[in-house]
Design a protein around this motif. Structure first.
Motif, PDB file in Angstrom:
ATOM      1  N   ASP A  79       0.829  -1.207   0.000  1.00 32.16           N
ATOM      2  CA  ASP A  79       0.000   0.000   0.000  1.00 32.16           C
ATOM      3  C   ASP A  79       0.864   1.258   0.000  1.00 32.16           C
ATOM      4  O   ASP A  79       0.519   2.255  -0.635  1.00 32.16           O
ATOM      5  CB  ASP A  79      -0.940  -0.002   1.200  1.00 32.16           C
ATOM      6  CG  ASP A  79      -1.925  -1.156   1.154  1.00 32.16           C
ATOM      7  OD1 ASP A  79      -2.328  -1.555   0.046  1.00 32.16           O
ATOM      8  OD2 ASP A  79      -2.276  -1.674   2.238  1.00 32.16           O
ATOM      9  N   LEU A  80       1.975   1.204   0.703  1.00 32.58           N
ATOM     10  CA  LEU A  80       2.893   2.338   0.752  1.00 32.58           C
ATOM     11  C   LEU A  80       3.481   2.621  -0.629  1.00 32.58           C
ATOM     12  O   LEU A  80       3.770   3.766  -0.957  1.00 32.58           O
ATOM     13  CB  LEU A  80       4.007   2.078   1.772  1.00 32.58           C
ATOM     14  CG  LEU A  80       4.937   3.237   2.093  1.00 32.58           C
ATOM     15  CD1 LEU A  80       4.152   4.443   2.603  1.00 32.58           C
ATOM     16  CD2 LEU A  80       5.954   2.810   3.131  1.00 32.58           C
ATOM     17  N   SER A  81       3.612   1.583  -1.450  1.00 35.57           N
ATOM     18  CA  SER A  81       4.153   1.792  -2.797  1.00 35.57           C
ATOM     19  C   SER A  81       3.238   2.709  -3.609  1.00 35.57           C
ATOM     20  O   SER A  81       3.712   3.464  -4.457  1.00 35.57           O
ATOM     21  CB  SER A  81       4.360   0.457  -3.515  1.00 35.57           C
ATOM     22  OG  SER A  81       3.126  -0.115  -3.892  1.00 35.57           O
ATOM     23  N   ARG A  82       1.939   2.695  -3.348  1.00 33.34           N
ATOM     24  CA  ARG A  82       1.030   3.607  -4.051  1.00 33.34           C
ATOM     25  C   ARG A  82       1.245   5.046  -3.598  1.00 33.34           C
ATOM     26  O   ARG A  82       1.143   5.971  -4.398  1.00 33.34           O
ATOM     27  CB  ARG A  82      -0.419   3.169  -3.846  1.00 33.34           C
ATOM     28  CG  ARG A  82      -0.739   1.876  -4.581  1.00 33.34           C
ATOM     29  CD  ARG A  82      -2.228   1.641  -4.720  1.00 33.34           C
ATOM     30  NE  ARG A  82      -2.966   1.638  -3.477  1.00 33.34           N
ATOM     31  CZ  ARG A  82      -3.152   0.574  -2.701  1.00 33.34           C
ATOM     32  NH1 ARG A  82      -2.634  -0.591  -3.050  1.00 33.34           N
ATOM     33  NH2 ARG A  82      -3.862   0.664  -1.598  1.00 33.34           N
ATOM     34  N   VAL A  83       1.556   5.223  -2.325  1.00 37.42           N
ATOM     35  CA  VAL A  83       1.873   6.567  -1.828  1.00 37.42           C
ATOM     36  C   VAL A  83       3.147   7.064  -2.516  1.00 37.42           C
ATOM     37  O   VAL A  83       3.202   8.207  -2.987  1.00 37.42           O
ATOM     38  CB  VAL A  83       2.051   6.569  -0.291  1.00 37.42           C
ATOM     39  CG1 VAL A  83       2.546   7.916   0.201  1.00 37.42           C
ATOM     40  CG2 VAL A  83       0.753   6.172   0.405  1.00 37.42           C
ATOM     41  N   ILE A  84       4.140   6.199  -2.604  1.00 36.39           N
ATOM     42  CA  ILE A  84       5.407   6.562  -3.251  1.00 36.39           C
ATOM     43  C   ILE A  84       5.166   6.923  -4.709  1.00 36.39           C
ATOM     44  O   ILE A  84       5.700   7.926  -5.210  1.00 36.39           O
ATOM     45  CB  ILE A  84       6.426   5.413  -3.102  1.00 36.39           C
ATOM     46  CG1 ILE A  84       6.824   5.271  -1.631  1.00 36.39           C
ATOM     47  CG2 ILE A  84       7.643   5.639  -3.993  1.00 36.39           C
ATOM     48  CD1 ILE A  84       7.591   3.995  -1.322  1.00 36.39           C
ATOM     49  N   GLN A  85       4.353   6.139  -5.413  1.00 33.31           N
ATOM     50  CA  GLN A  85       4.035   6.430  -6.811  1.00 33.31           C
ATOM     51  C   GLN A  85       3.370   7.803  -6.942  1.00 33.31           C
ATOM     52  O   GLN A  85       3.665   8.558  -7.875  1.00 33.31           O
ATOM     53  CB  GLN A  85       3.119   5.356  -7.384  1.00 33.31           C
ATOM     54  CG  GLN A  85       3.793   4.020  -7.570  1.00 33.31           C
ATOM     55  CD  GLN A  85       2.802   2.910  -7.900  1.00 33.31           C
ATOM     56  OE1 GLN A  85       1.618   3.160  -8.128  1.00 33.31           O
ATOM     57  NE2 GLN A  85       3.282   1.683  -7.915  1.00 33.31           N
TER      58      GLN A  85
END
Length: 163
Positions: A79-85
């Motif tokens: 889920d954090l990867s979507r924030v990073i994106q």
């Protein structure tokens, strides 16, 4: 107004800081992000570029906050990867605003500034995720690219002018 109720509400609003260790972790990550962003921003400001010290510090600080808050709240890495994106895309949009193309197709300005803002966001995200050593190494490499490459191009251009 009941003072005890107000104090209870205020106290409950600050529950994301369970202990002094967590406060120290947050301060270290955010301070490191701001300082490293400031290093790159100082270089840009020294060369009179549009995005300088404050811009780079704020980009690093913002990127660190965007990834740190969900991480500390227990968000899964997927889920954090979507924030990073989202941070990467948003910073790309800001960087695109610094690029100017003049009437001559070969005359484009602001690419290094855009790349520097993008790099600063990456450094801020590394700090926010607790990867301060990676952020420091990345900052030193970026600083070397901005400083050393600038000097190399200046030397090359001065040789062209004298030839």
């Amino acid at each position: 107004m009941d003072l005890e109720l107000v104090l209870a509400v205020v106290s409950s609003e600050f529950t994301d800081l369970p202990d002094a260790g967590e406060v120290a972790r947050i301060v270290i990550r955010l301070l490191t992000a701001a300082l490293l962003g400031g290093l790159l921003g100082f270089n840009r400001e020294k060369h009179n570029k549009s995005a300088g010290l404050r811009t780079h510090m704020l980009v690093a600080l913002g990127a660190a906050t965007f990834v740190m808050v969900p991480q500390l709240a227990g968000m899964e890495i997927a889920d954090l990867s979507r924030v990073i994106q989202g941070v990467i895309a948003g910073i790309g949009f800001i960087g695109a605003g610094t690029i100017l193309k003049h009437h001559d197709e070969k005359e484009v300005f602001g690419l290094t500034t855009a790349a520097g803002i993008w790099m600063t966001a990456a450094i801020g995200m590394a700090c926010g995720m607790g990867r301060e050593v990676t952020a420091i190494i990345s900052t030193l490499l970026a600083w070397a690219v901005l400083g050393v490459m600038h000097k190399l191009f200046e030397a090359r251009d001065s040789k062209k002018d004298t030839a």
